[in-house]
Scaffold this motif. Structure first.
Motif, PDB file in Angstrom:
ATOM      1  N   ASP A  48       0.857  -1.169   0.063  1.00  8.77           N
ATOM      2  CA  ASP A  48      -0.206   0.009  -0.077  1.00  8.77           C
ATOM      3  C   ASP A  48       0.899   1.329   0.147  1.00  8.77           C
ATOM      4  O   ASP A  48       0.167   2.254   0.319  1.00  8.77           O
ATOM      5  N   LYS A  49       2.208   1.247  -0.141  1.00  7.09           N
ATOM      6  CA  LYS A  49       3.108   2.294   0.092  1.00  7.09           C
ATOM      7  C   LYS A  49       2.807   3.352  -1.075  1.00  7.09           C
ATOM      8  O   LYS A  49       2.700   4.669  -0.643  1.00  7.09           O
ATOM      9  N   GLU A  50       2.013   2.994  -2.146  1.00  5.26           N
ATOM     10  CA  GLU A  50       1.941   4.193  -3.100  1.00  5.26           C
ATOM     11  C   GLU A  50       0.920   5.119  -2.769  1.00  5.26           C
ATOM     12  O   GLU A  50       0.528   5.994  -3.206  1.00  5.26           O
ATOM     13  N   ALA A  51      -0.090   4.454  -1.656  1.00 13.00           N
ATOM     14  CA  ALA A  51      -1.309   5.287  -1.323  1.00 13.00           C
ATOM     15  C   ALA A  51      -0.895   5.644   0.202  1.00 13.00           C
ATOM     16  O   ALA A  51      -1.738   6.096   0.940  1.00 13.00           O
ATOM     17  N   GLU A  52       0.484   5.956   0.489  1.00 11.24           N
ATOM     18  CA  GLU A  52       0.605   6.226   1.913  1.00 11.24           C
ATOM     19  C   GLU A  52      -0.050   7.203   2.217  1.00 11.24           C
ATOM     20  O   GLU A  52      -0.485   7.732   3.374  1.00 11.24           O
ATOM     21  N   SER A  84     -12.611   6.505  -0.820  1.00  5.99           N
ATOM     22  CA  SER A  84     -12.681   6.755  -2.155  1.00  5.99           C
ATOM     23  C   SER A  84     -11.224   7.151  -2.885  1.00  5.99           C
ATOM     24  O   SER A  84     -10.962   6.911  -3.891  1.00  5.99           O
ATOM     25  N   ASP A  85     -10.676   8.107  -2.030  1.00  5.78           N
ATOM     26  CA  ASP A  85      -9.502   8.671  -2.765  1.00  5.78           C
ATOM     27  C   ASP A  85      -8.228   7.551  -2.768  1.00  5.78           C
ATOM     28  O   ASP A  85      -7.612   7.467  -3.550  1.00  5.78           O
ATOM     29  N   ILE A  86      -8.396   6.879  -1.641  1.00 11.47           N
ATOM     30  CA  ILE A  86      -7.445   5.583  -1.673  1.00 11.47           C
ATOM     31  C   ILE A  86      -7.562   4.616  -2.665  1.00 11.47           C
ATOM     32  O   ILE A  86      -6.723   4.062  -3.473  1.00 11.47           O
ATOM     33  N   GLN A  87      -8.966   4.074  -2.715  1.00 14.84           N
ATOM     34  CA  GLN A  87      -9.395   3.415  -3.928  1.00 14.84           C
ATOM     35  C   GLN A  87      -9.312   3.817  -5.466  1.00 14.84           C
ATOM     36  O   GLN A  87      -9.181   2.946  -6.139  1.00 14.84           O
ATOM     37  N   ASN A  88      -9.198   5.158  -5.355  1.00 16.95           N
ATOM     38  CA  ASN A  88      -8.989   5.387  -6.886  1.00 16.95           C
ATOM     39  C   ASN A  88      -7.475   5.123  -7.191  1.00 16.95           C
ATOM     40  O   ASN A  88      -7.146   4.916  -8.341  1.00 16.95           O
TER      41      ASN A  88
END
Length: 298
Positions: A48-52, A84-88
């Motif tokens: 998940d690092k890209e959405a840290e 929603s921001d993370i799942q985008n």
């Protein structure tokens, strides 16, 4: 009656009959944490690092939550946007769902706890009340077992509770199945009034298969969430049995898996007696035998 006086009276009576010789853990210890007003933590994964940044932003919003003071609808909307921001960025992210948040917020508003007799609901409520006291949370905790022959609801001062709820208040009524049907109906009216105030949290417990279905349905309709209480854990019950140096533990498998705190405590009491060494396998493993021996020890 002053809710503090009533609460102390109930607490003292519960303490007088609560002296557990055997310590067993709950099957779901996290439930106590959530009932106290916490929300689930984000499950972290290395991928998940890209959405840290977005995940950290969600954690900051979660940290602002207060089970009494937060405006629930606005909070849920903000959480929904952060997820929603993370799942985008990561469509397959499962670190936290909006459903989980909505579920626990419902639990914080009005939680109905159900479970079979002897499984440990009242003792759990006692432990919960102790947590409320340690955290200086205003509360009133009433036990139905002490209110069987009284017009119990007359002692509940609704206006006083409402006035005391500025910083939050928890109203708890354990074992409503123990009180009269008139008392159960009167309590519904009280709960309906208390529910209008978002800073008042409500927790009610009852024994399954012990209430009039029409009355029970009314409680289920006004509650926000119903939790099926699972009792104590198999592992902790087994640990207590092994502490007694009991041979052939497998003989008690059905009882160990019952999660029934009362029956397990009885079993420990019976097995601790030196007089039972010569009893037969079928005899000592039966629930009837355990109850008979337990009663004889009283």
């Amino acid at each position: 009656m002053d809710y503090r006086v009533l609460n102390k009276n109930q607490k003292d009576r519960m303490n007088a009959i609560s002296n557990p010789d055997y310590v067993m853990e709950w099957e779901n210890p996290e439930f106590m944490v959530y009932l106290m007003g916490e929300l689930p933590k984000i499950r972290r994964y290395q991928k998940d690092k890209e959405a840290e940044y977005e995940i950290s932003s969600l954690e900051k919003v979660l940290a602002t939550y207060d089970a009494f003071l937060s405006e629930k609808s606005a909070f849920i909307e903000e959480i929904a946007k952060k997820i929603s921001d993370i799942q985008n960025l990561k469509g397959s992210w499962y670190g936290l769902s909006l459903y989980e948040i909505e579920t626990y917020i419902s639990l914080h508003s009005f939680c109905l706890i159900s479970g079979e007799g002897g499984i440990g609901k009242s003792y759990f409520i006692k432990c919960f009340e102790e947590q409320l006291e340690q955290n200086n949370i205003e509360h009133l905790c009433i036990y139905g077992k002490f209110e069987k022959n009284t017009n119990n609801t007359n002692n509940i001062n609704v206006e006083e509770i409402i006035k005391a709820s500025d910083e939050g208040f928890v109203f708890v009524f354990d074992a409503i199945n123990e009180i009269s049907e008139e008392g159960q109906n009167n309590l519904i009216d009280i709960l309906t009034e208390l529910k209008k105030y978002p800073r008042i949290r409500i927790i009610i417990s009852y024994r399954t298969n012990s209430m009039d279905n029409v009355i029970l349905k009314k409680y289920q309709e006004i509650s926000e969430y119903e939790y099926k209480f699972p009792g104590v854990s198999f592992e902790s019950a087994l640990s207590e049995i092994l502490r007694l140096s009991v041979p052939d533990v497998y003989m008690y498998e059905d009882i160990l898996y019952s999660n029934n705190a009362l029956l397990l405590s009885m079993l420990c009491d019976v097995l601790s007696s030196q007089k039972l060494v010569a009893k037969t396998e079928n005899g000592i493993a039966s629930i009837t035998f355990i109850l008979e021996q337990y009663i004889k020890k009283l």
